[in-house]
Scaffold this active site. Structure first.
Site, PDB file in Angstrom:
ATOM      1  N   HIS A 467       0.832  -1.208   0.000  1.00  0.00           N
ATOM      2  CA  HIS A 467       0.000   0.000   0.000  1.00  0.00           C
ATOM      3  C   HIS A 467       0.870   1.263   0.000  1.00  0.00           C
ATOM      4  O   HIS A 467       0.720   2.142  -0.852  1.00  0.00           O
ATOM      5  CB  HIS A 467      -0.920  -0.018   1.230  1.00  0.00           C
ATOM      6  CG  HIS A 467      -1.824   1.173   1.336  1.00  0.00           C
ATOM      7  ND1 HIS A 467      -3.151   1.134   0.960  1.00  0.00           N
ATOM      8  CD2 HIS A 467      -1.598   2.445   1.753  1.00  0.00           C
ATOM      9  CE1 HIS A 467      -3.689   2.338   1.140  1.00  0.00           C
ATOM     10  NE2 HIS A 467      -2.767   3.146   1.634  1.00  0.00           N
ATOM     11  N   GLU A 468       1.770   1.329   0.962  1.00  0.00           N
ATOM     12  CA  GLU A 468       2.626   2.531   1.058  1.00  0.00           C
ATOM     13  C   GLU A 468       3.538   2.648  -0.169  1.00  0.00           C
ATOM     14  O   GLU A 468       3.853   3.748  -0.612  1.00  0.00           O
ATOM     15  CB  GLU A 468       3.449   2.517   2.350  1.00  0.00           C
ATOM     16  CG  GLU A 468       2.628   2.564   3.634  1.00  0.00           C
ATOM     17  CD  GLU A 468       1.541   3.625   3.639  1.00  0.00           C
ATOM     18  OE1 GLU A 468       1.719   4.696   3.019  1.00  0.00           O
ATOM     19  OE2 GLU A 468       0.484   3.389   4.269  1.00  0.00           O
ATOM     20  N   HIS A 474       3.667   6.729  -6.897  1.00  0.00           N
ATOM     21  CA  HIS A 474       2.996   7.966  -7.313  1.00  0.00           C
ATOM     22  C   HIS A 474       3.948   9.163  -7.154  1.00  0.00           C
ATOM     23  O   HIS A 474       3.986  10.063  -7.989  1.00  0.00           O
ATOM     24  CB  HIS A 474       1.743   8.165  -6.443  1.00  0.00           C
ATOM     25  CG  HIS A 474       0.654   8.957  -7.095  1.00  0.00           C
ATOM     26  ND1 HIS A 474      -0.549   9.189  -6.484  1.00  0.00           N
ATOM     27  CD2 HIS A 474       0.576   9.587  -8.288  1.00  0.00           C
ATOM     28  CE1 HIS A 474      -1.317   9.912  -7.281  1.00  0.00           C
ATOM     29  NE2 HIS A 474      -0.656  10.173  -8.385  1.00  0.00           N
TER      30      HIS A 474
END
Length: 676
Positions: A467-468, A474
Site C-alpha cells: 500500500h505505502e 505515485h
C-alpha cells in the site's frame, strides 16, 4: 551559527544532510526561510510588468522552496523521529507558518495580480497543466480568505494559528499515551496461545527496559498479535481497554476538549469563508464535490455491507459460545476471527509469516515495480539517514536514468507515531530544462527482528508495505512541471488509488511466487497456501466494510454539521456509530480521541476516500486481470495517465484516459463478495 538547512545541500542527489542538522538549527532556519520566501513574494507583487502567467502564477509556484525543504525535513522528523525538543519547536513554528500562509493568501496586491491573469485565462493559450495550476491558485486564494474584509481576515489568522497548534497537540497526546502504557507479565501461563515470535519480541522489549519476563506495548507489532492470539481473555480485555482509552483518560494527555475546539474552529472558519460546514469547504476540492455525494455513497454501500457483517458477526458469536463466551466483545474480535479463518480456510497468519521475511517482501515489491514500470532499486549507503534503521535506495529506470531517492523506515520506536505512511523530503518539478527528481519516504511499524529470527511480516503487514509503496510510486514517477501539482498532490479521494491498486498483487500467484520464500529453507510458498490466501481475500469483508463506513460516517458527523451544541465527545461518537455498531458499547473507550487521520492528518471530511478509492482500484485492477497482471501495455497506460500526471488534470478525466470509461461499484462489490 552556520546553519546546514540554509545552505544548498552539497550532498549526493542534494539529499538532506541529517547528520549535520541539529535541533537548534530548526527555528532559526524557519525564521530565515520565511524571510526569504517573503522576499520572493515581494518580487512578484512589486514587478512593474503587467501580470502574466509566467511572472505571477509560475513564479508563485516556484517560490518558497527553501522554506518548503526545511518544513518537509522538520515535520517528517516530528512524525518519525521526534522528541520533547522537536515537539516544543513544532508548537513554536506552526503558528509562524500558518501566519505566513495567511500573509500570502491575504495579500491584496498578490491576489490582484492572480485575478488579472485568471480573468483572461481563455486568451492565454495555456497547456492543460498550466490551466489547472492557474485555476488551483486562484481558487486557493478565494477559498482561503482573499475576498474577506480586514476584520474577517484578522479573525481567519487567529483561527488558523489556533488550529495549527491544536492538531500538533492532538498528535503529541496520542504518541505520549501510546508510549506510556505497557503490560508487564512475569507468569508464563499468561502467554498461552501467543506465537513464539510475539513472546520473543516481548522478551526483547522487557530486556531493553531492564525488566524480567515479557513486556507488551500499544505499538501495532506488539498489540495486534496479543489481541489475535492470547488465550487469556482478561488480559486481552486489559490491552484492548488501554488501546481504546488513548487520550480519553481525563489526564494531561486528554484529547476531548481539543476535539471540541478543533471541530468548532473548523466550522467557524468554513462559515467565515462562506461555506455551510467544514465538510462543504473541504469537499468542494474533491472528486466527490459535496457532503451529499459522500453521504449517498456511504449510504449506498451500507445496506450491502450490513447484512453480510451481521451474518459474519453471528459466526464469530457461535464460535465464542463454544468457549463459554456469552457476549462477544471488541477484545474477542481478532481472537475469534483468527480461529474462524483457521476453521474455514485452514489458514493462520503464523503459518504464513516464515514466507514473508521483510527483505524478501521488499525485493518482491521492487521486482513487481520493475516488471510493471521498468524501475530498478539499488541500496546505497552514501546518503545521510535520520536513524540507523532507515534504508536508502537510488531508483533508476532500466536505461540507468535517475528517477528518485527512496527512504524506507520499517520498525517502531519511541519517537515514532503508530501506523504507516508515505511522505516526501523533496517534490519533483521541471525548471530551466532540468527535471529535478523527488526524494520519497515510506514509514511503517513492522515486527522487529529478534535475536533468533529476522523480521517476519504478517500478511496484513505485507499488504501495508505494498500500500505505502503504491503511494511511493505515485511520488517517484511524478513527471510534471510544477511542484504543487507533482506526485501525490492530487484530490484527496484520488490519492489512495495507486496505493490500494498495488495491494492486489499480494493475492496473485504470479506475484507471490516472486518473493514469498521460506526464510530458512528458501522453499517457495506452497501452492495451497496461495489458494487459501486468495480464497480468504474477502474473509469478514462485510465487517471490514462496515467498520470503514462507520469511520467515514463519524468523520462526516464531526465535520458536516454545526458542532456548536456538542459537549460530550463520547456521547456524540456513540450516536454516530449506532447504525453500524455490532459489538457492545465500551464505556471506557473512545475512538475519536486517537482518530489521528481526521484530527491530526489531512483526512478531515475525507476518511470516506479509502472506500471511494477502492471502487477505483477494483475497477482499475480488472483491466490488469483481463490482460495479465504484468501486462506492459496496461501498466504503461496507468503510469502515463495516473502516476506521472499528479494533479495536472481532474482525476476523473485522468482515470477515464487510463480506463477508457468511468468506474462502477460492481468490481468492488464482486471482489468483496457483496454482489448478489
Amino acid at each position: 551559527m552556520s546553519n546546514p538547512l540554509l545552505k544548498s545541500f552539497d550532498t549526493p542527489f542534494q539529499t538532506a544532510p541529517f547528520s549535520k542538522i541539529k535541533n537548534k538549527h530548526f527555528k532559526p532556519a524557519f525564521i530565515e526561510g520565511i524571510k526569504l520566501a517573503k522576499l520572493e513574494i515581494d518580487a512578484i507583487t512589486n514587478n512593474s510588468e503587467a501580470p502574466s502567467f509566467k511572472n505571477t502564477i509560475e513564479a508563485l509556484d516556484f517560490s518558497g522552496q527553501t522554506l518548503d525543504r526545511i518544513s518537509s525535513i522538520f515535520f517528517n522528523l516530528n512524525s518519525a523521529e521526534t522528541n520533547d525538543e522537536i515537539q516544543k519547536i513544532a508548537q513554536e513554528v506552526s503558528p509562524m507558518l500558518s501566519e505566513f500562509a495567511n500573509d500570502i493568501t491575504l495579500d491584496e496586491k498578490l491576489f490582484k495580480r492572480i485575478k488579472t491573469v485568471y480573468k483572461k485565462k481563455d486568451e492565454l493559450n495555456l497547456t492543460t497543466e498550466q490551466d489547472t495550476l492557474l485555476t488551483k491558485k486562484y481558487k486557493s486564494f478565494v477559498r482561503n480568505g482573499a475576498n474577506l474584509n480586514e476584520v474577517d481576515k484578522t479573525e481567519l489568522r487567529k483561527i488558523d494559528s489556533e488550529l495549527s497548534k491544536l492538531k500538533l497537540t492532538f498528535g503529541e497526546n496520542v504518541l505520549a499515551e501510546t508510549n506510556a502504557y505497557e503490560l508487564h507479565l512475569t507468569n508464563e501461563d499468561d502467554l498461552k496461545g501467543l506465537p513464539e515470535s510475539a513472546i520473543e519480541a516481548a522478551k526483547m522489549v522487557a530486556k531493553q527496559k531492564n525488566k524480567d519476563g515479557w513486556v507488551f506495548t500499544l505499538d501495532y507489532p506488539s498489540y495486534i498479535p496479543f489481541l489475535t492470539y492470547a488465550d487469556n481473555r482478561n488480559l486481552r480485555k486489559t490491552m484492548a481497554l488501554a488501546f481504546g482509552a488513548k487520550a480519553f483518560q481525563n489526564n494531561e494527555n486528554d484529547n476531548q476538549q481539543i476535539i471540541l475546539d478543533l471541530v468548532k474552529l473548523r466550522y467557524k472558519r468554513a462559515n467565515l469563508l462562506g461555506y455551510k460546514t467544514h465538510a462543504h469547504f473541504v469537499l468542494e476540492e474533491r472528486m466527490a464535490e459535496s457532503p451529499e455525494t459522500v453521504t449517498n455513497f456511504l449510504n449506498d454501500l451500507l445496506p450491502k455491507a450490513k447484512p453480510a457483517a451481521e451474518k459474519e458477526f453471528k459466526q464469530l458469536e457461535a464460535l465464542a459460545k463454544k468457549d463459554g463466551v456469552e457476549t462477544l466483545q471488541k477484545w474477542d474480535s481478532a481472537y475469534y476471527s483468527e480461529k474462524l479463518k483457521k476453521q474455514l480456510f485452514d489458514l493462520d497468519q503464523e503459518q504464513l509469516k516464515p514466507y514473508f521475511k521483510l527483505e524478501n517482501v521488499i525485493e518482491g515489491v521492487f521486482t513487481i515495480s520493475n516488471k510493471l514500470f521498468d524501475l530498478v532499486f539499488e541500496e546505497i549507503n552514501t546518503i545521510d539517514k535520520y536513524h540507523e534503521d532507515v534504508k536508502t535506495y537510488k531508483v533508476t529506470d532500466t536505461f540507468g536514468n535517475y528517477i528518485a531517492i527512496l527512504y524506507a523506515d520499517f520498525f517502531p520506536r519511541e519517537g515514532k507515531r503508530n501506523g504507516a505512511w508515505m511522505t516526501s523530503f523533496k517534490n519533483q518539478w521541471i525548471k530551466d530544462g532540468e527535471n529535478s527528481r523527488p526524494h520519497i519516504s515510506i514509514v511503517c511499524n513492522f515486527t522487529k527482528p529478534t535475536e533468533t529470527k529476522p523480521s517476519l511480516l504478517t500478511f496484513n503487514e505485507v499488504t501495508t508495505l505494498f500500500h505505502e509503496f503504491g503511494h511511493a510510486l505515485h511520488g517517484m514517477l511524478a513527471n510534471t512541471t510544477y511542484p504543487s501539482l507533482s506526485g501525490t498532490n492530487v484530490f484527496w479521494d484520488f490519492v489512495e488509488l495507486p496505493s490500494q491498486l498495488l495491494e492486489n498483487w499480494c493475492y496473485e500467484k504470479e506475484a507471490l511466487s516472486l518473493f514469498a520464500k521460506h526464510f530458512e529453507t528458501k522453499e517457495l510458498i506452497p501452492m495451497d497456501f496461495i489458494t487459501k490466501i486468495k480464497k480468504s481475500s474477502n474473509f469478514l469483508e462485510g465487517m471490514q466494510t462496515l467498520r470503514q463506513l462507520s469511520f467515514g460516517i463519524l468523520d462526516l458527523d464531526w465535520h458536516g454539521k454545526n458542532p456548536s451544541t456538542i459537549t460530550n465527545v463520547k456521547e456524540f461518537e456513540t450516536n454516530s456509530f449506532k447504525g453500524t455498531q455490532l459489538f457492545p458499547e465500551v464505556e471506557e473507550n473512545c475512538m475519536s480521541t486517537s482518530f489521528s487521520h481526521i484530527f491530526q492528518g489531512g483526512y478531515s471530511s475525507g476518511y470516506y476516500s479509502y472506500k471511494w478509492a477502492e471502487v477505483l482500484d477494483a475497477d482499475a485492477f480488472e483491466a490488469f486481470l483481463e490482460n495479465g497482471i504484468f501486462d506492459k501495455g496496461i501498466a504503461l497506460k496507468f503510469k502515463t495517465n495516473i502516476l506521472e500526471k499528479g494533479g495536472t488534470e481532474k482525476p476523473m478525466k485522468l482515470y477515464e484516459n487510463f480506463r477508457g470509461k468511468k468506474p462502477t461499484n460492481n468490481a468492488l462489490l464482486k471482489r468483496a463478495g457483496l454482489l448478489k
